[in-house]
Design a protein around this motif. Structure first.
Motif, short mmCIF file in Angstrom:
data_model
loop_
_atom_site.label_atom_id
_atom_site.label_comp_id
_atom_site.label_asym_id
_atom_site.label_seq_id
_atom_site.Cartn_x
_atom_site.Cartn_y
_atom_site.Cartn_z
N SER A 1 1.08 -1.15 -0.04
CA SER A 1 0.11 -0.10 -0.04
C SER A 1 0.87 1.22 -0.11
CB SER A 1 -1.01 -0.05 1.18
OG SER A 1 -0.22 0.51 2.32
N GLU A 2 0.38 2.33 -0.07
CA GLU A 2 1.04 3.63 -0.10
C GLU A 2 1.07 4.28 1.30
OE1 GLU A 2 -0.96 6.09 -2.65
OE2 GLU A 2 -0.73 4.88 -4.52
N ALA A 3 1.12 3.32 2.41
CA ALA A 3 1.25 3.76 3.84
C ALA A 3 2.63 3.95 4.30
CB ALA A 3 0.30 2.88 4.69
N GLY B 1 2.89 0.14 5.49
CA GLY B 1 2.36 -0.63 4.29
C GLY B 1 3.24 -1.50 3.74
N HIS B 2 4.21 -2.17 4.48
CA HIS B 2 5.18 -3.33 3.76
C HIS B 2 4.78 -4.67 4.39
CE1 HIS B 2 8.66 -0.07 2.82
NE2 HIS B 2 7.30 0.23 2.21
N ARG C 1 -1.58 0.26 9.31
CA ARG C 1 -1.44 1.21 10.23
C ARG C 1 -2.00 1.32 11.37
NH1 ARG C 1 -5.19 4.71 6.15
NH2 ARG C 1 -5.87 2.74 5.61
N LEU C 2 -1.69 2.05 12.45
CA LEU C 2 -1.76 2.09 13.84
C LEU C 2 -2.52 3.09 14.48
CD1 LEU C 2 1.67 0.63 15.11
CD2 LEU C 2 -0.32 -0.74 14.61
N ALA C 3 -3.46 2.80 15.45
CA ALA C 3 -4.09 4.07 16.22
C ALA C 3 -3.08 4.25 17.27
CB ALA C 3 -5.32 3.44 16.82
N GLN D 1 -7.15 -0.11 10.15
CA GLN D 1 -6.44 -1.58 10.39
C GLN D 1 -6.87 -2.61 9.62
OE1 GLN D 1 -7.50 0.39 13.08
NE2 GLN D 1 -5.54 1.54 13.18
N ILE D 2 -8.20 -2.67 9.55
CA ILE D 2 -8.83 -3.69 8.71
C ILE D 2 -8.64 -3.48 7.26
CG2 ILE D 2 -11.27 -2.94 9.16
CD1 ILE D 2 -10.14 -6.57 8.60
#
Length: 381
Positions: free
Chosen positions: A108-110, A114-115, A169-171, A179-180
């Motif tokens: 992803s692009e995060a 995103g890895h 990604r994390l809160a 996250q989902i």
């Protein structure tokens, strides 16, 4: 958790320390009594973990039949003396030279969140290998793809599986459902790209522990949900089987459990969802695996410890009960007496038994999948 999972090693150290004190004349009756009591407690924990092998096997036979092992063309070997010795001597030695790890592949692009990493055997002898997606835990706020489930991924990779471990990604920086959504993106990436790494894009198992167990179960129960697939609504995000460990199954407090309601109001609402139950009950309900079960749910193997102080064992009990009531597929449930949270991070005796049981279940499932499609089961490399 550390005391539970390192009980054999601590027992050996306790015995060695007591013996050294006696030889040097530095022991006392009170000290030896305390050492003996400690030793007995540690021996009990060790024996309890050793008995998990039988409990796990019983869970499998109850779910898929006593003769399920006859369907395994490539039966996983039992743990054996060598495996127990290795677990006892160095439970932290996990990765082996025959496993190749391809790290830091973007899905992803995060950025780094995103890895993903890919674990596979250097001696993989066939294409279209079965694929396992691992989702790390960490209360949706911490965690890394290379810190959890290494014993399971290394073992399955050595048996011919392709294992994919993801970050997400994390809160609180990215509130739920980010996250989902990332887990769904990873599934879509696997479907599109895993053939390039030797995997079968049509067969995907998913696993995870704690928050990862929640995300694995939720992903398994919500294939194609457009709310969780913004911008990639048409992607295939289904999985064939799910194996959540010590997961969270009730974000909404729908079970009525005091512990679930407390987690919802004191932790999930302010830190993870960043909305209260009163403001937006739908996001909590949609994110609760126990409320997303349908007859088309995939096969499940749920594993939880009776002494889990972070996620009450009542949650998986109710989740499994609902699965068995509604789902048309197999539902295996293993409850491990005395086990705490996060017992699968390193190669303890209990973890070794769980890894072998998951191997047996997934081998049975994979072989059944192949037979349904008229393909011969492929022996592990």
């Amino acid at each position: 958790m550390l005391t539970n999972e390192l009980a054999p090693q601590l027992l050996a150290l306790t015995a060695a320390d007591a013996a050294t004190s006696v030889v040097r004349g530095r022991s006392s009756r009170a000290g030896l009594a305390l050492a003996a009591a400690n030793g007995l407690a540690l021996a009990h924990l060790t024996r309890q973990a050793a008995r998990d092998e039988r409990r796990l096997e019983q869970a499998l036979t109850e779910a898929v039949g006593v003769g399920y092992a006859d369907q395994l063309d490539d039966l996983p070997a039992p743990t054996g003396a060598r495996g127990h010795v290795r677990s006892l001597v160095n439970p932290f030695r996990i990765l082996t030279p025959d496993i190749e790890v391809v790290r830091g592949i973007p899905y992803s692009e995060a950025g780094r969140r995103g890895h993903l990493d890919i674990y596979r055997s250097r001696h993989l002898q066939h294409d279209h290998a079965p694929v396992l997606l691992q989702v790390h835990g960490g209360a949706w706020t911490i965690g890394e793809k290379d810190r959890q489930a290494l014993p399971l991924m290394t073992h399955l990779a050595s048996r011919g599986w392709i294992c994919v471990a993801i970050n997400y990604r994390l809160a609180p920086r990215d509130p739920f459902p980010a996250q989902i959504i990332d887990v769904k993106r990873a599934i879509a990436w696997v479907r599109e790209h895993i053939a390039d790494h030797g995997g079968d894009p049509d067969y995907l198992a998913i696993t995870g522990g704690s928050a990862g167990g929640h995300l694995a179960a939720l992903a398994a129960l919500t294939p194609g949900d457009p709310t969780y697939q913004p911008g990639f609504e048409e992607a295939d995000t289904s999985v064939q089987v799910a194996v959540p460990h010590y997961g969270v199954y009730d974000l909404a407090g729908a079970t009525g459990l005091r512990s679930a309601i407390g987690m919802r109001d004191r932790f999930l609402a302010p830190r993870i969802v960043q909305r209260t139950w009163e403001e937006d009950p739908e996001v909590f309900e949609a994110g609760s695996p126990i409320l997303r079960i349908t007859p088309d749910a995939p096969d499940f193997f749920v594993i939880h410890g009776t002494h889990d102080t972070l996620v009450s064992v009542e949650q998986p009990r109710l989740f499994v009960s609902r699965l068995r009531e509604v789902s048309k597929r197999s539902v295996a449930y293993a409850e491990l007496p005395g086990a705490q949270h996060a017992w699968d991070i390193f190669g303890s005796v209990r973890c070794t038994h769980v890894v072998r049981a998951v191997d047996r279940y997934l081998t049975w499932h994979w072989n059944g999948y192949l037979r349904e499609r008229g393909r011969s089961p492929v022996r592990a490399s």
